[in-house]
Design an enzyme around this catalytic site. Structure first.
Site, PDB file in Angstrom:
ATOM      1  N   SER A  62       0.814  -1.213   0.000  1.00  0.00           N
ATOM      2  CA  SER A  62       0.000   0.000   0.000  1.00  0.00           C
ATOM      3  C   SER A  62       0.849   1.265   0.000  1.00  0.00           C
ATOM      4  CB  SER A  62      -0.926   0.021   1.219  1.00  0.00           C
ATOM      5  OG  SER A  62      -1.722  -1.133   1.213  1.00  0.00           O
ATOM      6  N   GLY A 260      -4.392  -2.127  -0.861  1.00  0.00           N
ATOM      7  CA  GLY A 260      -3.551  -1.749  -1.988  1.00  0.00           C
ATOM      8  C   GLY A 260      -3.336  -0.257  -2.013  1.00  0.00           C
ATOM      9  N   GLY A 262      -2.627   3.711  -3.969  1.00  0.00           N
ATOM     10  CA  GLY A 262      -3.160   4.571  -5.023  1.00  0.00           C
ATOM     11  C   GLY A 262      -4.565   5.079  -4.772  1.00  0.00           C
ATOM     12  N   CYS A 289      -9.033  -2.099   3.548  1.00  0.00           N
ATOM     13  CA  CYS A 289      -8.292  -0.939   3.040  1.00  0.00           C
ATOM     14  C   CYS A 289      -8.748  -0.571   1.626  1.00  0.00           C
ATOM     15  CB  CYS A 289      -6.782  -1.219   3.109  1.00  0.00           C
ATOM     16  SG  CYS A 289      -5.811   0.272   2.933  1.00  0.00           S
ATOM     17  N   LEU A 290      -7.901  -0.706   0.615  1.00  0.00           N
ATOM     18  CA  LEU A 290      -8.347  -0.369  -0.736  1.00  0.00           C
ATOM     19  C   LEU A 290      -9.524  -1.259  -1.117  1.00  0.00           C
ATOM     20  CD1 LEU A 290      -7.851   1.348  -3.283  1.00  0.00           C
ATOM     21  CD2 LEU A 290      -6.394  -0.473  -4.143  1.00  0.00           C
ATOM     22  N   GLN A 293     -12.512   0.302   0.095  1.00  0.00           N
ATOM     23  CA  GLN A 293     -12.883   1.463  -0.718  1.00  0.00           C
ATOM     24  C   GLN A 293     -13.505   1.012  -2.039  1.00  0.00           C
ATOM     25  OE1 GLN A 293      -9.021   3.243  -0.773  1.00  0.00           O
ATOM     26  NE2 GLN A 293      -9.263   4.215   1.254  1.00  0.00           N
ATOM     27  N   ASN A 331      -3.030   2.377   7.423  1.00  0.00           N
ATOM     28  CA  ASN A 331      -2.236   2.964   6.357  1.00  0.00           C
ATOM     29  C   ASN A 331      -3.135   3.313   5.187  1.00  0.00           C
ATOM     30  OD1 ASN A 331      -0.461   3.683   4.379  1.00  0.00           O
ATOM     31  ND2 ASN A 331       0.106   1.575   3.893  1.00  0.00           N
ATOM     32  N   GLY A 333      -4.577   6.889   2.707  1.00  0.00           N
ATOM     33  CA  GLY A 333      -4.587   8.329   2.427  1.00  0.00           C
ATOM     34  C   GLY A 333      -5.889   8.756   1.790  1.00  0.00           C
ATOM     35  N   PHE A 334      -6.731   7.772   1.434  1.00  0.00           N
ATOM     36  CA  PHE A 334      -8.074   8.064   0.916  1.00  0.00           C
ATOM     37  C   PHE A 334      -9.075   7.485   1.889  1.00  0.00           C
ATOM     38  CE2 PHE A 334      -5.327   8.296  -2.710  1.00  0.00           C
ATOM     39  CZ  PHE A 334      -5.870   9.277  -3.520  1.00  0.00           C
ATOM     40  N   HIS A 373      -6.192  -2.183   9.093  1.00  0.00           N
ATOM     41  CA  HIS A 373      -5.513  -3.442   8.783  1.00  0.00           C
ATOM     42  C   HIS A 373      -5.623  -4.465   9.910  1.00  0.00           C
ATOM     43  CE1 HIS A 373      -3.492  -2.510   4.930  1.00  0.00           C
ATOM     44  NE2 HIS A 373      -3.661  -1.254   5.353  1.00  0.00           N
ATOM     45  N   GLU A 375      -5.119  -7.464   9.913  1.00  0.00           N
ATOM     46  CA  GLU A 375      -4.049  -8.483   9.881  1.00  0.00           C
ATOM     47  C   GLU A 375      -2.826  -8.010  10.650  1.00  0.00           C
ATOM     48  OE1 GLU A 375      -4.704  -6.391   7.556  1.00  0.00           O
ATOM     49  OE2 GLU A 375      -2.831  -5.636   6.694  1.00  0.00           O
TER      50      GLU A 375
END
Ligand code: ADP
Ligand code: ADP
Ligand code: MG
Ligand code: MG
Lengths: 395, 1085
Positions: A62, A260, A262, A289-290, A293, A331, A333-334, A373, A375
């Site tokens: 990530s 992930g 981006g 996480c990603l 999203q 972790n 940023g979006f 996260h 995990e």
């Protein structure tokens, strides 16, 4: 911020002994002592407040496109080893430290962090007032920067500044593709355990799989897969670009959406349509996480870039259903815009730092996801229960 | 879950007197708990016998019982107050054990008092070594192989099971007391016997040794909803085998991978759950085998502890306050993180600096004591320092210790003299854990041992050794190349934590020159904030430490001090606790902060002692956690001066520590508030002081000053023996002795001191059988307020800090009292005191002598305040800031109750040392007994100090000739109330002559069965023994030693004995009543 003393014009003289520099898009040049690989990397400069687990952090996919400032001054104390990897090739771009890397002192260490960074072609810089940089990121947001390690101490500051300024930024950037696996593979490694003799420490192997999970790899951390395996799930990992059909053809009992890097919106362009089909398939789905999203986007919600993101291992998250607080590893940023969530979706977890959405559930469907996260690796294991929750949904 | 409404009143038990293993960290926790619970609207009832604590300030609790902390007495408090709940986790082992006793004897049930924070089963599961082991096995956590025994008979079998070296760990004791490491059978049997005796439950755990493993501590908090957080991890630099309280420790842990750390985190939380600590903070200790990573659990403390105080100060997370709120039902997410103001307490602090704690020892005061460090705690205080790197925080801590170090100063190694280095010998030296081992480690590296050699000798983790080696390397280049030439070079050495003083030594300049060069190049420290979150969230709290950001950031380092434009007062604290300078001085500094904030000033606290209330972020407006050296203090004052106005610095409240800085501060044109440093010097400087007394026509004992042995003898002859002799400028009567003859004098000059032109010895004629009086006063330049006149129980010759005293005086004639008041007032004016002053008088017949004057806060200030209800430290600080005594309502007569202060001694920790008292202070703490009359007040002070006075049985008496007449009356009283007497020949004769029969017993040298045999067979219930003269003292040592090790109450002064007898009489007249301070002091405050 940025204060004038800090703004380096291209003719800034280079302090004696400087062998690395971080040049930000606004021209700020922060000098230091270089270590790791003698290369230049350009990306978003973020910070992480964890006091342990730097190797796991540096190998977390990530972090693709990001240069990591560690707020804890001493990094490298316990060296590097072959086990604390969250992926084969680190996607982060390098790191910025307060103190120089020291020789390793730990029975698990196999080499120094410096070696390890060099072997992965990652640059680093020490001797920086990392607290100052962190406060700048906190107040002004994560800047774009070029980190250059040049043992001869010769830098072209103007060029570096240009690189930083020209870097397009993570918004609109689909990085999942770059870190995702390209071919489908199988995973059966389970969680780490210590054997008191120091020899037999290691990860376990899944003996008798009870269920089959297909994990869509937007940049999965290995410990997620290990947790799934530890729940008795045979895991088939497919590329980010896998179609819904390809996934369903594998006849999974459940589908996992990995973390992930981006901009979710960018990755969503090709991922969301597939996810919609998967959602309709009625199969249990769990996203992290990603992955969380992506799920939100597929459910019709929107995501946005955060001012500075959440990066650390001490973030309190409240499970709104049990009222319990878990200390989580984060972790991102979006973030998912709460207002944009359709009413078929319930917010299940919330950040106690800033109130943002940390978890959702789809009403009447075996589908849920979390922004943080569970995990861990690094970080507290308070949230491992979510994998058990997913396992239950698999019947 | 909101707070509980089914309870209205809560009883908090304090920790009692300051002793080794239980210092002022429990004032910090108790104070936070009282404040927190009062804020929540509960009625708070407090029991604590220690008057020097902030928590016993009548404002902090609704009912404050300064009464002995024994189950009987606390039961009486419960009976009187009927609290709904008892919070036992704030007062250390004392509170925990008392609470346990109160549940066992049914008191809690009888009065329907609920234990909150930790219940009985949790306490016992944690404190009972066997139950704890079983609990650990139940959750699959590893513990060392061991056997629990309650009977010495089983010791041998246990030893076969674990083998040598064996670790002996008693249950329910404090600071590892009664425990130890046995390397052979003899040691083993001796330690086990001792341990069985000292354990309240007479059980000890015999355990397999894991000496040399890494030791860690985790500070955990749990709430009712089972939310658990780790506030801080602590790594001991000294490996297993040295008590955590005696170990140099760092936070956070620095040598664990995340996998290891998370395993330890999970284990810590599992331990709390299994032990059943429902809410609050606990401390869990682990050992890790550096070679294999094997983790074992050592113990857990189901309460706040020394380590939680350290963790609170290290992270900014107020563990005690939060624990108190959790105990009444809140959950972590319902409580705020005060530091950020915007986030909840349910998170794990993360830090971006390194914290180092170094313990402080006082072996020099206990000749004969074993100075090796073991599993039983011996340190009396600690210093904490914060830096951005380990090296910086280590060197800051070393200079903060105030033991004369400016960094890793060189020390002598037996194995390395005059150029010869015998590696074997050095290694042998490093193998032995001692209080200065780290300095020896540095020295060993200096003289060329390799890091690995050193590691094999001491097992201090290689990571730490390598950092120390880097400091040594830097020293070598400084020695070779001199001071750096450019800012970058300077920042690099300062970034390693080198003080200007240390740099001066290394490059032999004087400190002024070094500081000048450094500042000349604009090299100054910056101040960073302790914010619990590594800057992720803006901090609301100005809690700061200094650091030198490294050389080549290319940016001006960022300073977060952000001084305000207010009118400020800087208060300098007392640094690490030590004998002679402890919590009393912290109390004064805290009161200064409170009073001056009330008066509208911005208060700025500077201190480096993590145990204290003064280093709580909410005690003052701004807190600098810094060493108390001229360099560190001046740098921060300059920053504060850069905005607003610094009215001045208070140096008179923190004891000798800040006073020593006065000169340097003045030189830096930093104003000093209150009494001028010159006046202080006038009081300390013999010649000048004498002139003053002559001018005022006041008397002092004949005296003189000698700069050589011969001169000393001359002076002594002229004054006449016995004389009191001491080095100039000392606190706590350090190295002070009464010598009776020329031989004694020569020995003293030979062994005790190094005299020279600029450090002479002071010689006073010793006033025999004089009554000592302490007077505390406040003066404003016009008026003088005599706050308290204290009559010492023991005669002059016993250090004021060690003698019991009574306020108001018990036996002094009114005109004597008026006379000392008059003289005190004259001195205050003569010295032009602005603020506090303490005078010690000796009264012989109707002659009044002045022993010394301290124009500063004294050890007795808190006692006087508690006894009289006048907050003199607060008044004094406001006077120092310009107000007049006339502005305050001050009582003009003594209270009609009696308060007795009694000292508490650490002898039990130092079995080799003698218990006789003298002019050198040896007590670690004090208790107060308060009642309507003297006898009962004194009785309370004895009980509170741990002396169990017998009400029947046999009293052994053996006194020096000068005491024999005085003994007669004492003996008669004892007999009349039914005690039988046992006496040595001379004493027996004296009694016989007075018509008192006693059973004669042999002295130890007169053959057997002698007195010690009798004591060992339990035939003696009270010992009265006074001696003088080196020979007699040596001969009678074993009997005092036996009294000490077998807890037989003893008195080594005849005055003490007299008072004790009055107390015994009083106790027979009916049990002790309890009354809250608020009742005694009605009207005041
Ligand atoms: N099995 C052991 N081997 C070596 N050292 C030990 C062992 N058990 C305890 N210790 C040492 O003894 C110290 C005190 O033991 P502990 O049980 O913590 O006493 P306390 O209850 O007074 O804190 C520990 O800090 C540790 O350094
Ligand atoms: N001339 C003296 N005669 C008798 N006792 C004395 C005399 N001088 C000092 N002492 C005793 O020694 C103790 C310590 O002396 P003091 O001057 O108070 O040292 P400190 O500065 O450490 O308090 C006093 O409390 C007193 O009991
Ligand atoms: Mg302990
Ligand atoms: Mg004195």
């Amino acid at each position: 911020m940025p204060d004038p003393a800090a703004t380096a014009e291209t003719d800034t003289e280079i302090p004696a002994g400087a062998t690395a520099v971080l040049v930000l898009a606004d021209g700020t040049a922060i000098f230091g002592r270089g270590f790791g690989a003698a290369v230049t990397r350009v990306g978003e400069v973020v910070f992480n407040t964890s006091m342990t687990g730097y190797q796991e952090i540096l190998t977390d996919p990530s972090y693709a496109g990001q240069i990591i400032t560690f707020t804890f001054p001493h990094v490298g104390n316990v060296g590097a080893n072959a086990d604390d990897h969250e992926t084969t090739t680190p996607a982060s771009l390098g790191c910025i430290l307060r103190a120089d890397i020291t020789a390793a002192s730990n029975y698990r260490a196999q080499r120094s962090l410096d070696d390890w960074l060099r072997s992965h072609d990652l640059p680093g810089q020490a001797g920086v007032d990392t607290r100052r940089l962190t406060r700048r990121i906190r107040d002004a947001g994560a800047p774009h920067g070029a980190l250059c390690h040049a043992p001869d101490g010769k830098f072209d500051l103007a060029a570096l500044r240009q690189l930083a300024a020209d870097w397009p930024g993570l918004e609109g950037m689909d990085l999942a593709k770059t870190v995702s696996c390209t071919q489908t593979y199988h995973w059966d490694q389970t969680l780490w355990s210590f054997a008191d003799d120091g020899q037999g420490d290691g990860y376990g192997a899944l003996a008798a799989p009870a269920k089959h999970v297909v994990a869509i790899d937007y940049g999965a951390k290995r410990n997620i897969l290990r947790n799934l395996a530890a729940q008795g799930c045979r895991v088939t990992v497919v590329p980010a670009t896998a179609t819904a059909q390809e996934v369903l053809d594998l006849a999974p009992d459940g589908i996992f959406l990995a973390n992930g890097p981006g901009d979710p919106a960018a990755t969503g362009v090709y991922a969301v349509p597939e996810l919609r089909t998967l959602i309709d398939s009625g199969k249990p789905i769990f996203g992290i996480c990603l992955g969380h999203q992506m799920l939100a986007l597929a459910l019709g919600a929107e995501t946005e870039k955060m001012h500075m993101g959440h990066r650390g291992a001490n973030h309190p998250v409240k499970d709104l259903e049990t009222g319990k607080v878990e200390i989580t590893s984060q972790n991102h940023g979006f973030v998912v815009k709460e207002a944009s969530l359709p009413d078929t979706v319930t917010v299940t977890h919330r950040s106690l730092f800033d109130g943002t959405v940390e978890g959702i559930r789809v009403e009447g469907k075996p589908i849920f996801s979390v922004q943080y996260h569970p995990e861990a690796s690094p970080g507290p294991m308070d949230s491992h229960y979510l994998f058990a929750r997913f396992r239950e949904l698999l019947g | 879950m909101p707070k509980r409404t089914d309870i209205q009143s809560i009883l908090i038990i304090g920790a009692g007197p300051i002793v080794i293993g239980q210092a002022c960290e429990f004032d910090y926790s108790g104070t936070q708990a009282c404040k927190a619970l009062k804020d929540e609207g509960y009625r708070v009832i407090l029991v604590n016998s220690n008057p020097a604590t902030i928590m016993t300030d009548p404002g902090l609790a609704d009912a404050t019982y300064v009464e002995p902390i024994t189950p009987e007495i606390v039961a009486r408090v419960i009976e009187r107050e009927r609290p709904d709940a008892l919070l036992p986790t704030m007062g250390g082992q004392t509170a925990l054990n008392t609470a346990r006793a109160l549940s066992h004897d049914g008191t809690l049930e009888k009065f329907g008092v609920e234990l909150i924070g930790a219940d009985l089963t949790a306490i016992e599961k944690a404190e009972d070594r066997q139950q704890f082991r079983e609990a650990m096995t139940a959750i699959a956590l590893d513990t060392p192989r061991s056997r629990l025994i309650n009977d010495f008979a089983d010791a041998a079998e246990a030893l076969d099971h674990v083998g040598l070296p064996a670790i002996i760990r008693p249950s329910y004791t404090l600071g590892g007391q009664g425990g130890g490491i046995a390397y052979n059978r003899e040691e083993f049997e001796q330690i086990v016997r001792n341990g069985l005796r000292l354990s309240p439950s007479s059980e000890v755990l015999i355990e397999e040794s894991v000496l040399g493993w890494k030791e860690f501590e985790m500070e955990v908090i749990r709430d009712r909803a089972d939310n658990c957080i780790i506030v801080c991890s602590i790594e001991n630099v000294d490996p297993m085998g040295v008590h955590t309280g005696d170990s140099i420790t760092v936070a956070p842990a620095l040598t664990l991978t995340d996998k290891e750390y998370q395993r330890m985190r999970n284990a810590s939380i599992a331990v709390l759950r299994e032990i059943g600590v429902e809410t609050g903070g606990s401390n869990v200790q682990f050992a890790i085998d550096p070679a294999t990573g094997r983790q074992i659990v050592i113990e857990m403390n189901p309460r706040v502890s020394r380590s939680s105080a350290l963790a609170s100060k290290a992270t900014g997370f107020p563990i005690a306050k939060i624990a108190a709120k959790l105990a009444v039902g809140y959950t972590l997410d319902e409580l705020d993180n005060d530091i950020t103001g915007v986030t909840p307490a349910s998170f794990e602090p993360t830090i971006d600096y390194v914290v180092t704690k170094i313990p402080r020892f006082t072996f020099e005061k206990f000749p004969g004591a074993d100075a090796r460090l073991t599993t039983s705690m011996k340190s009396v205080g600690e210093v904490m320092a914060i830096g951005r790197t380990f090296a910086e925080s280590l060197q800051k801590a070393l200079r903060g210790l105030e033991t004369g170090l400016s960094g890793l100063d060189p020390v002598a190694l037996k194995g390395a003299q005059d150029g010869e280095v015998d590696h074997q010998a050095v290694v042998a030296e490093l193998t032995e854990p001692t209080s200065d081992r780290l300095l020896k480690v540095a020295q060993a590296l200096r003289v060329g041992l390799s890091v690995d050699e050193v590691y094999r000798a001491c097992h201090v983790d290689l990571w730490f050794l390598e950092r120390i080696a880097e400091i040594i390397a830097a020293e070598e280049s400084l020695v070779a190349d001199g001071l750096p030439h450019d800012p970058a070079g300077w920042l690099t050495v300062k970034g390693l934590g080198f003080s200007d003083a240390r740099l001066a030594d290394l490059t032999d300049h004087d400190e002024g020159v070094v500081a000048g060069r450094r500042r000349g190049l604009g090299v100054r420290p910056v101040y960073k904030r302790i914010d619990t979150c590594a800057a992720e969230i803006p901090s609301q709290t100005p809690y700061m430490y200094s650091t030198y950001e490294t050389g080549i950031g290319g940016q001006s380092a960022e300073n977060e001090a952000d001084p305000s434009d207010a009118r400020k007062v800087v208060i300098l604290g007392g640094g690490p606790n030590r004998i002679g300078q402890g919590i009393e001085f912290d109390y004064c500094c805290v009161h200064a902060a409170y009073a001056l904030s009330e008066a509208g000033f911005e208060t700025i606290m500077v201190n480096c002692n993590p145990e204290t209330v003064s280093t709580d972020y909410d005690t003052s407006d701004r807190l600098y956690f810094e060493p108390l050296t001229a360099e560190d203090v001046i740098e921060l004052v300059e920053v504060e001066r850069s905005r607003g106005t610094v009215l001045g610095v208070i140096v008179q409240f923190g004891g000798q520590t800040p006073l020593k800085l006065a000169a340097a501060l003045e030189e830096a044109q930093i104003p000093i508030l209150g009494t001028s440093p010159d006046a202080i010097d006038l009081a300390e400087d013999r010649e000048r002081f004498q002139k003053l007394l002559q001018r005022l026509e006041l008397r002092q004992p004949h005296n003189g000053t000698a700069t050589s042995s011969d001169q000393a003898e001359g002076i002594a002859e002229e004054i006449g023996y016995p004389v009191v002799i001491r080095p100039s400028y000392v606190l706590g009567g350090r190295a002070m002795e009464i010598v009776h003859d020329p031989d004694g004098l020569r020995r003293y000059m030979r062994e005790a001191v190094v005299v020279s032109g600029n450090n002479p010895v002071l010689i006073d004629s010793f006033l025999r059988q004089a009554t000592e009086i302490d007077v505390d006063a406040v003066a404003d330049g016009t008026d003088v307020f005599i706050a308290g006149v204290m009559e010492h129980i023991e005669e002059a010759g016993i250090h004021s800090g060690d003698s019991a005293c009574s306020l108001p005086p018990v036996s002094l004639e009114p005109d004597v009292i008026d006379e000392v008041k008059r003289q005190a007032a004259m001195l205050a004016r003569g010295l032009n005191v602005i603020g506090l002053m303490n005078v010690q008088f000796a009264v012989k017949g109707d002659e009044v002598f002045i022993l010394e004057v301290n124009p500063r806060a004294s050890r007795t200030v808190p006692f006087v305040a508690k006894a009289t209800g006048v907050a003199i430290a607060k008044i004094a600080s406001r006077v120092m800031a310009g107000e007049k005594l006339a502005d305050f309502a001050l009582p003009d007569r003594d209270p009609d109750h009696v308060a007795v202060k009694e000292a508490v001694f650490p002898f039990a920790r130092f079995p080799g040392s003698d218990i006789i008292l003298g002019p050198e202070m040896k007590s670690t703490g004090e208790v107060m007994g308060i009642d309507r009359g003297f006898a009962r007040a004194f009785a309370k002070s004895q009980v509170a100090g741990g002396t169990v006075l017998p009400d029947r049985g046999t009293v052994f008496v053996s006194v020096k000739d000068s005491d024999k007449s005085a003994l007669v009356e004492i003996a008669r009283t004892l007999q009349s109330v039914g005690f039988s007497l046992m006496a040595t020949a001379g004493t027996a004769d004296a009694l016989k002559a007075a018509g008192i029969d006693s059973h004669r017993v042999k002295k130890v040298l007169e053959g057997r069965p002698h007195i010690v045999d009798n004591m060992l067979s339990g035939h003696v219930d009270l010992v009265i023994n006074t001696t003088e003269g080196a020979q007699a003292i040596r001969d009678s040592f074993s009997l005092r030693h036996t009294a000490l090790t077998h807890n037989i109450p003893y008195y080594t002064t005849v005055e003490g004995a007299r008072a004790a007898v009055r107390a015994i009489e009083a106790l027979r007249g009916g049990h002790l009543e309890v009354t809250p301070l608020q009742t005694y002091l009605v009207g005041s405050f």
